[in-house]
Design an enzyme around this catalytic site. Structure first.
Site, PDB file in Angstrom:
ATOM      1  N   GLU A  27      14.557 -14.877   0.078  1.00  0.00           N
ATOM      2  CA  GLU A  27      14.992 -15.918   1.016  1.00  0.00           C
ATOM      3  C   GLU A  27      14.182 -17.189   0.853  1.00  0.00           C
ATOM      4  OE1 GLU A  27      16.192 -12.713   4.562  1.00  0.00           O
ATOM      5  OE2 GLU A  27      14.600 -14.199   4.878  1.00  0.00           O
ATOM      6  N   ASP A  44       0.829  -1.196   0.000  1.00  0.00           N
ATOM      7  CA  ASP A  44       0.000   0.000   0.000  1.00  0.00           C
ATOM      8  C   ASP A  44       0.874   1.261   0.000  1.00  0.00           C
ATOM      9  OD1 ASP A  44      -2.768   1.118   0.412  1.00  0.00           O
ATOM     10  OD2 ASP A  44      -1.832   1.921   2.223  1.00  0.00           O
TER      11      ASP A  44
END
Length: 589
Positions: free
Chosen positions: A278, A229
């Site tokens: 990751e 956002d």
């Protein structure tokens, strides 16, 4: 030269790493989707209970708007705790159950992250209020001394003239709880949105690391991606004296705007990409960045950052063939340049539903749209049949394009904006902060109708926003299995889209500026849209025997209809045919 050890032992690319590139993503505004416990507010168990519906719809992913603890000062975008679930919407166990159900159905989960600001009930902000000016607690937010007011108060005026997006000023003064001014009016804090949404200070390493922790928290629970956002608002130039900015608009394309789209924001998202990578496959992300300058918007979508960014061009376009084609060409070119895929969207939780926008006169502007809302949708009177016809045609045009399609809950039912909500039911902060001169976004957030015959149209308890009577014929059960219904058109289109999707490119078969826009994907899948107000001849050489879906009706030279509106079509023939006004056809390879 010997390859670095890290390269020699790099993790192989996961076969699903690019799942998001051409995904159909369905936005759920949780409070308005489905209420499982009867309290009138949609919840996570309600989403889980409707997973069969979502699977049958044919979507690839759910984008879940904020479900975190919140006072709902801004519909959940005022977050109290980024690593928890609002008790009114469920629990972390309910979230895990929803993710498991979605994954079992082959549906991925994208969650909203709100990094520009927290709620004023966040533990960090409460600590900041309790601490003295200049403290580490205040350094997580944007606290500043005010300016002299000329009446003896050396901090009586806000630090700048910046306005809030929701109306009023962007600064609120606090009563100090500690330090030499305890009990007196003191510093001001920045909130570019509601007063209850204090802006973070993203120059603070503690803020950056805490959001990395949040990303890992949800990724470890099985989340597949994140919608970010106000991604363009994190980095700010807070150098004193603060520069004047009378309007919250990006007016420059060089990164020097004090509040939005600054170059420093990309260092932040490079750090996010490190976290997202990751995981194997890497977690996806898409930026909500209202940046008007193409080359700058593309930065957010780079593979080294979020990977994808919303383009809102079609959302802002008129229903016009030349405009739609020009936008598609531009956005596909941009996506190729950035290494991302394009994004397409017509409606979301922040805008008037597109079936209503298309029902209004073509001359409608943002200003007249606001006037229409304030007149409770009465003037000008919308042509709802035309609006829905155009919305269906636009949707099929969009679903044929390469890239990700973002759908908003209820558009598959052909829902219109609820423009005449009672004023005492409105909850959007825009309504209150503009002195009741702008209604805000409640009209597109009214809870969904599931059943035409059950109380509250099968939503659950008495909805937090009232549903109109005209929801009944548009309810999901009223359209289920009905040939030609908007729901069945979406189901058929999304199923076919999965089967027909191919390389991320297309070939235009119609001339620029044509009222009938015709394109072909590399595998031979063709999309034809008549944007005109009258029926038009189909392009020569079109083989209607390959027609598989239509948003409207196509007629052969002999006058026989080739298929029911919105239905899957087989065996259609004809060498001289017309395509109805404001209609889209799909032809299989």
């Amino acid at each position: 030269m010997t390859a670095p050890a890290s390269s020699a032992h790099a993790t192989p690319a996961h076969p699903d790493a690019g799942w998001w590139r051409q995904a159909a993503v369905y936005q759920i505004y949780p409070r308005s989707f489905a209420d499982a416990n009867g309290d009138g507010m949609g919840d996570l168990p309600g989403v889980t209970a409707r997973m069969g519906y979502l699977s049958a719809l044919g979507i690839d992913a759910i984008w879940l708007s904020p479900f975190y603890p919140s006072a709902l000062a801004d519909g959940g975008y005022d977050v109290d705790d980024y690593r928890n679930v609002d008790p009114r919407l469920g629990s972390l166990a309910d979230f895990d159950a929803m993710v498991s159900a979605a994954h079992a159905a082959g549906i991925r989960i994208i969650v909203d992250v709100v990094p520009n600001h927290s709620s004023n009930r966040h533990e960090w902000f409460k600590a900041a209020l309790a601490a003295a000016p200049g403290s580490p607690e205040r350094a997580r937010y944007q606290f500043f001394d005010g300016l002299p007011d000329g009446l003896g108060d050396d901090g009586g005026l806000p630090p700048s003239d910046w306005p809030s997006h929701f109306g009023g000023g962007a600064w609120t003064r606090v009563v100090e709880q500690a330090g030499p001014r305890a009990g007196q009016l003191g510093q001001w804090y920045l909130h570019l949105f509601a007063t209850e949404q204090p802006d973070f200070n993203w120059d603070n390493p503690e803020v950056r690391e805490d959001f990395h922790t949040t990303l890992r928290f949800w990724a470890d629970r099985g989340v597949d991606g994140f919608r970010v956002d106000v991604a363009h608002g994190l980095a700010k130039d807070m150098t004193l004296p603060l520069r004047s900015k009378p309007e919250l608009e990006i007016l420059v394309d060089d990164g020097s705007d004090p509040l939005f789209d600054r170059d420093e924001v990309h260092e932040i998202f490079a750090g996010w990409r490190d976290v997202l990578n990751e995981y194997n496959p890497p977690k996806a992300a898409v930026a909500e960045a209202w940046v008007p300058f193409t080359d700058r918007r593309l930065k957010y979508a780079r593979p080294t950052e979020l990977g994808q960014a919303f383009n809102f061009d079609l959302l802002q376009a008129h229903f016009d063939g030349a405009e739609f084609r020009a936008i598609a060409e531009k956005c596909l070119s941009e996506a190729e340049a950035s290494g991302a895929s394009s994004t397409w969207v017509f409606s979301n939780h922040d805008v008037v539903r597109h079936a209503s926008r298309y029902a209004l006169p073509d001359s409608t502007t943002l200003e007249t749209l606001n006037a229409w809302l304030m007149d409770d949708g009465a003037s000008p009177e919308p042509d709802l049949a035309r609006g829905l016809r155009r919305a269906r045609a636009a949707t099929l045009f969009m679903l044929g394009l390469p890239g990700s399609a973002y759908l908003y809950q209820g558009e598959e039912l052909g829902l219109f904006e609820v423009a005449d909500l009672p004023h005492d039911s409105l909850q959007d902060p825009t309504w209150f902060r503009t002195g009741n001169t702008l209604k805000g976004r409640d009209g597109c957030r009214v809870p969904l109708p599931w059943s035409s015959s059950e109380p509250n149209f099968g939503f659950g308890g008495t909805p937090w926003l009232p549903q109109p009577e005209w929801f009944g014929p548009l309810a999901a059960d009223a359209q289920d299995g009905v040939a030609g219904s908007t729901l069945e058109m979406y189901r058929a289109a999304l199923k076919l889209r999965r089967e027909l999707q191919s390389e991320e490119s297309l070939e235009w078969l119609s001339a620029p500026g044509a009222g009938v826009v015709h394109y072909r994907r590399p595998n031979g899948w063709q999309v034809i849209t008549n944007f005109g107000a009258a029926a038009a001849k189909l392009p020569s050489g079109v083989d209607l025997s390959k027609l598989v879906i239509t948003s409207g009706e196509t007629t052969t030279a002999g006058g026989a209809a080739t298929g029911a509106t919105g239905g899957t079509v087989t065996g259609a023939t004809g060498t001289s045919a017309t395509i109805a006004a404001e209609t889209t056809l799909w032809l299989a390879p």
